[in-house]
Design a protein around this motif. Sequence first.
Motif, PDB file in Angstrom:
ATOM      1  N   ALA A  45      -6.795   4.279  -3.297  1.00 45.04           N
ATOM      2  CA  ALA A  45      -6.489   3.849  -1.934  1.00 45.04           C
ATOM      3  C   ALA A  45      -6.127   5.077  -1.126  1.00 45.04           C
ATOM      4  CB  ALA A  45      -5.351   2.835  -1.925  1.00 45.04           C
ATOM      5  N   MET A  46      -6.480   5.078   0.137  1.00 44.67           N
ATOM      6  CA  MET A  46      -6.258   6.232   0.989  1.00 44.67           C
ATOM      7  C   MET A  46      -4.763   6.465   1.230  1.00 44.67           C
ATOM      8  SD  MET A  46      -9.135   7.646   1.676  1.00 44.67           S
ATOM      9  CE  MET A  46     -10.906   7.320   1.700  1.00 44.67           C
ATOM     10  N   ALA A  47      -4.333   7.707   1.011  1.00 46.33           N
ATOM     11  CA  ALA A  47      -2.933   8.082   1.227  1.00 46.33           C
ATOM     12  C   ALA A  47      -2.868   9.582   1.498  1.00 46.33           C
ATOM     13  CB  ALA A  47      -2.078   7.714   0.009  1.00 46.33           C
ATOM     14  N   ASP A  48      -1.741  10.019   2.048  1.00 43.95           N
ATOM     15  CA  ASP A  48      -1.484  11.450   2.243  1.00 43.95           C
ATOM     16  C   ASP A  48      -0.795  12.001   0.992  1.00 43.95           C
ATOM     17  OD1 ASP A  48      -2.449  11.650   4.944  1.00 43.95           O
ATOM     18  OD2 ASP A  48      -0.653  10.564   5.574  1.00 43.95           O
ATOM     19  N   PHE A  49      -1.167  13.232   0.626  1.00 45.21           N
ATOM     20  CA  PHE A  49      -0.593  13.874  -0.564  1.00 45.21           C
ATOM     21  C   PHE A  49      -0.015  15.232  -0.198  1.00 45.21           C
ATOM     22  CE2 PHE A  49      -3.447  10.814  -2.446  1.00 45.21           C
ATOM     23  CZ  PHE A  49      -2.890  10.494  -3.671  1.00 45.21           C
ATOM     24  N   ASP A  50       1.174  15.504  -0.738  1.00 43.68           N
ATOM     25  CA  ASP A  50       1.822  16.809  -0.632  1.00 43.68           C
ATOM     26  C   ASP A  50       2.190  17.200  -2.061  1.00 43.68           C
ATOM     27  OD1 ASP A  50       3.424  19.024  -0.215  1.00 43.68           O
ATOM     28  OD2 ASP A  50       4.446  18.177   1.534  1.00 43.68           O
ATOM     29  N   LEU A  51       1.452  18.160  -2.621  1.00 39.51           N
ATOM     30  CA  LEU A  51       1.588  18.516  -4.031  1.00 39.51           C
ATOM     31  C   LEU A  51       2.182  19.921  -4.165  1.00 39.51           C
ATOM     32  CD1 LEU A  51      -1.984  17.416  -5.240  1.00 39.51           C
ATOM     33  CD2 LEU A  51       0.065  15.991  -5.035  1.00 39.51           C
ATOM     34  N   GLU A  52       3.145  20.073  -5.044  1.00 40.88           N
ATOM     35  CA  GLU A  52       3.719  21.382  -5.338  1.00 40.88           C
ATOM     36  C   GLU A  52       3.704  21.591  -6.850  1.00 40.88           C
ATOM     37  OE1 GLU A  52       8.126  23.271  -5.203  1.00 40.88           O
ATOM     38  OE2 GLU A  52       7.416  22.443  -3.291  1.00 40.88           O
ATOM     39  N   PHE A  53       3.273  22.782  -7.281  1.00 43.21           N
ATOM     40  CA  PHE A  53       3.153  23.074  -8.708  1.00 43.21           C
ATOM     41  C   PHE A  53       3.890  24.364  -9.055  1.00 43.21           C
ATOM     42  CE2 PHE A  53      -0.586  20.604  -7.543  1.00 43.21           C
ATOM     43  CZ  PHE A  53      -0.636  19.653  -8.546  1.00 43.21           C
ATOM     44  N   HIS A  54       4.514  24.383 -10.212  1.00 43.71           N
ATOM     45  CA  HIS A  54       5.126  25.570 -10.791  1.00 43.71           C
ATOM     46  C   HIS A  54       4.467  25.778 -12.151  1.00 43.71           C
ATOM     47  CE1 HIS A  54       8.711  25.477  -7.970  1.00 43.71           C
ATOM     48  NE2 HIS A  54       8.112  24.306  -7.758  1.00 43.71           N
ATOM     49  N   TYR A  55       4.010  26.993 -12.424  1.00 45.18           N
ATOM     50  CA  TYR A  55       3.244  27.226 -13.645  1.00 45.18           C
ATOM     51  C   TYR A  55       3.364  28.696 -14.031  1.00 45.18           C
ATOM     52  CZ  TYR A  55      -0.002  28.376  -9.859  1.00 45.18           C
ATOM     53  OH  TYR A  55      -0.550  28.877  -8.712  1.00 45.18           O
ATOM     54  N   PRO A 100     -11.513  14.945  -3.669  1.00 47.25           N
ATOM     55  CA  PRO A 100     -11.548  15.435  -2.290  1.00 47.25           C
ATOM     56  C   PRO A 100     -11.245  16.940  -2.204  1.00 47.25           C
ATOM     57  CG  PRO A 100     -10.328  13.370  -2.439  1.00 47.25           C
ATOM     58  CD  PRO A 100     -10.558  13.821  -3.840  1.00 47.25           C
ATOM     59  N   GLY A 101     -12.247  17.720  -1.845  1.00 50.39           N
ATOM     60  CA  GLY A 101     -12.082  19.163  -1.712  1.00 50.39           C
ATOM     61  C   GLY A 101     -12.017  19.910  -3.026  1.00 50.39           C
ATOM     62  N   GLU A 153       0.829  -1.203   0.000  1.00 47.63           N
ATOM     63  CA  GLU A 153       0.000   0.000   0.000  1.00 47.63           C
ATOM     64  C   GLU A 153       0.864   1.254   0.000  1.00 47.63           C
ATOM     65  OE1 GLU A 153      -2.874   0.086   3.081  1.00 47.63           O
ATOM     66  OE2 GLU A 153      -3.975  -1.664   2.326  1.00 47.63           O
ATOM     67  N   VAL A 154       0.381   2.260  -0.747  1.00 45.13           N
ATOM     68  CA  VAL A 154       1.035   3.565  -0.763  1.00 45.13           C
ATOM     69  C   VAL A 154       0.509   4.364   0.426  1.00 45.13           C
ATOM     70  CG1 VAL A 154       1.487   5.656  -2.083  1.00 45.13           C
ATOM     71  CG2 VAL A 154       1.193   3.476  -3.278  1.00 45.13           C
ATOM     72  N   ARG A 155       1.408   4.868   1.250  1.00 45.79           N
ATOM     73  CA  ARG A 155       1.011   5.629   2.430  1.00 45.79           C
ATOM     74  C   ARG A 155       1.080   7.141   2.204  1.00 45.79           C
ATOM     75  NH1 ARG A 155      -1.781   1.851   4.947  1.00 45.79           N
ATOM     76  NH2 ARG A 155      -0.528   0.162   5.831  1.00 45.79           N
ATOM     77  N   ARG A 156       2.053   7.593   1.387  1.00 52.16           N
ATOM     78  CA  ARG A 156       2.253   9.034   1.252  1.00 52.16           C
ATOM     79  C   ARG A 156       2.857   9.359  -0.113  1.00 52.16           C
ATOM     80  NH1 ARG A 156       2.829  13.689   4.173  1.00 52.16           N
ATOM     81  NH2 ARG A 156       4.512  15.121   3.570  1.00 52.16           N
ATOM     82  N   ARG A 195      -6.254  14.885   5.427  1.00 47.70           N
ATOM     83  CA  ARG A 195      -6.482  13.527   5.896  1.00 47.70           C
ATOM     84  C   ARG A 195      -6.169  12.614   4.717  1.00 47.70           C
ATOM     85  NH1 ARG A 195     -12.412  13.907   7.612  1.00 47.70           N
ATOM     86  NH2 ARG A 195     -12.004  11.805   8.392  1.00 47.70           N
ATOM     87  N   PRO A 196      -5.969  11.339   4.917  1.00 48.66           N
ATOM     88  CA  PRO A 196      -5.748  10.460   3.761  1.00 48.66           C
ATOM     89  C   PRO A 196      -6.925  10.535   2.785  1.00 48.66           C
ATOM     90  CG  PRO A 196      -5.153   9.329   5.781  1.00 48.66           C
ATOM     91  CD  PRO A 196      -5.822  10.620   6.204  1.00 48.66           C
ATOM     92  N   ILE A 197      -6.608  10.633   1.504  1.00 45.88           N
ATOM     93  CA  ILE A 197      -7.624  10.738   0.458  1.00 45.88           C
ATOM     94  C   ILE A 197      -7.338   9.696  -0.616  1.00 45.88           C
ATOM     95  CG2 ILE A 197      -8.145  13.159   0.890  1.00 45.88           C
ATOM     96  CD1 ILE A 197      -6.319  13.937  -1.399  1.00 45.88           C
TER      97      ILE A 197
END
Length: 845
Positions: free
Chosen positions: A392-402, A548-549, A269-272, A438-440
């Motif tokens: 599957a539920m996991a935590d995400f930290d996303l960064e974008f440059h545009y 989610p959101g 499972e992917v956690r993060r 939260r995990p999404i």
Amino acid sequence: MRGLGVGAAIWLAVCVWLTARSAAEDPPAKPAEALYMQLGQVGLDPDRVYQVRGASLERSAVHITLEDGTIGFTQDIMGRITGAFFEGDGEVLLTPPNEVERRSMSLFTGMAILEEHFATAYFRFNDDAERELRPDLRGAENKQEFVQHWGDTARNLANRDATRLLMTFSRMLPLKGKANSAEQPEALPENAADRFLHARLQGTKLGIFDVYFDSGAAEQIQVGQAKSAENGDLYYDVWTSFSLGDAWTSKASGEPASKDRRTRQGRIEVRRYRITTEVQPPKQIHTRASMQLEVLEGGPRMLLFELSRFLQVESVKLDGQPVEFIHNPAVEGTQLSRRGNDLLAVILPEPARSGQKIELEFVYGGEVLAEAGSGLLYVGARGTWYPNRGMAMADFDLEFHYPRGWTLVATGKPMATSAVETAAGAVGLQASRWVSERPIPLAGFNLGKYKVATVQAGNVPVETYAASGVERDFPSPRIEVIEPTPTDPARRGRQLLVPSRPSPARTEVTVGGAAARAIEYYARRFGPYPYSHLALTQMPGGESQGWPGLVFLSSYAFLNQEQREQLHYEPSRILLQETIPAHETAHQWWGDLVTWNSYRDQWFSEGLANYCALMMLQEKDPSGFRLVMEKYRRDLVTKNKDGMSPMDAGPVTLGVRLLSSRFPEGYEAILYGRGTWLFHMLRTMLKDTQEGRKGQGIGSTDEPFIRALRKMRERYQGRSISTAELLDIFAEDLPPALRYEGKSSLEWFLNGWINGTSLPKLELRGVKFTPKGAASVVSGTILQKDAPQDLVTSVPVYALIAGKQQVLLGRVFADGEETPFHLSAPAGAHKIVLDPNGTVLTSPK
């Protein structure tokens, strides 16, 4: 070699394979890719062509017989035979295990049981199928002619199962840095833990079709066929698919099938996730994606991920060290192939160990965005933008440059990124960071030249992002011509009324307000909104999607009443378009917070989200609610030119299998239409059986249906749920009037309605009133027509008194064709009617 064990014999074959390569060339820099190429290009061996008679391959419910003909086996790979081609007279026999699968088989083949002769067959396998056939093989003449005739065909078919076979044979690849070591890789299994057989058969009546047995799949047996619909679109029709011992029933049956699927799919499972993406409009992205995984069950050498085939992978690293990968492999031999050819295989340096923590880093880029005009970009049909192993539920930290001038919105909560923004600004870019609260189950983003408007839903901000225009191919209303009239004093000539193109930015406050009202409505009933904010973004096309959101809203959702009328939409379609914001907002609870367990349970997400939106409509506009529900009823029975109706496509539990060449529109009609009706039936059944309890009618925040949904949210938030588990929640407080045969179970509803397809016709016969004191006893018979013999329906029975006043007498279980009943009726009752409010999904009147 008699004295060697099986594992030692196979390892010797691996060493011979590597030594043979080394003698002629340097050892392969990418041994997995070299093995994959061999598996995908293997040809027939002229020395292994035989006459065969009376041989058979048995795989659980799959029975394949080679009556008489010629068979040629493939060349060795790692000392193993992995395929064969047969020409002659053969037969396949397969009996689906239950009524749902037998109906599905009959829909595509005309028979509930697959019993088909075939003239040719191509087999791929990872076990000892050749040894099973060996006793019935005899020497053959014309071996070379057989290989010359069928060799190219066999080689062209080989790549379809190469990925699945690589999953098995990757365990025999040399361990990194230990190619010459005495330490041996894991031997290929000789038991049922990893057995695979794919038979591509040329049937005498059914044409070319596939039969799969895969012990590692969630549903081990599958039969299907690629076929074009009348419109030319290609579908893969799944005739039947089931697991060994599958039942899809509630816990009352003692069958834990859904949990077995969850365990089978949860080995790693992917956690993060930590994903950094540079977006280069209009089409390009370049991404560095890191993920942390946990091994729940050890053993695999190869991990599969979904990633768009239009993205080119530059590197994959495990714990900082490069590892081998294969992108866009052929995957016909796996269930993942049904989602497209968007796979990425990662080869671990050694088998994964239970409890092991793994960190993978992927670097890739390419064209995954689509541009639709008016400053609208989106991640289109070109596939998944980050590597994943399914929902599957996991935590995400996303960064974008545009680039400057664009607005980007993503799943998660926006975070301060001053240092990142400064660095991005130095090269003329913007930067933003989004972190899940939260995990999404999945993550996404949208990019456009938007204007933004914000409204509040209590303490939840709802931001709506819309462009000034719509996509290029958005339909334009007809130009109206107003002819002059003789009585016009101004004597004006012919006038042309040219409607203006819609501007979503002008209606975004209205759209945001609709979503805000939905949040407040659902929060009072199902519990607090799961995230800190909601962002609505305009997306081209007719489909909307809830993340989610973050909601991708179709441009159609931004039309006002006048614009919809100018497009001459039917009233029911206008009403449904108005509910789109509420429908997608409901997915924040049902689909994002609580996800579905397998494709057989996906119906609950769409059906429940749709019904929640219609609950709001019912309170605001009861006649509009009835109009929409009647539309769904009619859509299910509308026949095509072949005399088939969408209801014939199958039950809601077939999920994505409802998309087929026979019924290209079946998925929407069944999951949205019938799925919505199923929840309406559950709700009204529970309401009727508790009628009279204060504060529990339609619209109450404490009615039984709402209480059950709150329980589901509390127990399953952050988890997946199966259909059986969903019904078990509703059955916990089942009133006596809904206990069929006295059982506190909704198994009758599961079997007849959720796993069923019919729309019965209900009639009364032999109604008789017998005075009893000041009241009376009414008796009669309920006829249930156009339905299976075992269909059970909870039917509300009403009496008319004092003119046309309706009084609910009670509910009767209509069981089969005829069901007698006896109910008490109040004084003045003079007529009995069945379901006058249309709360049962019966055939249209």
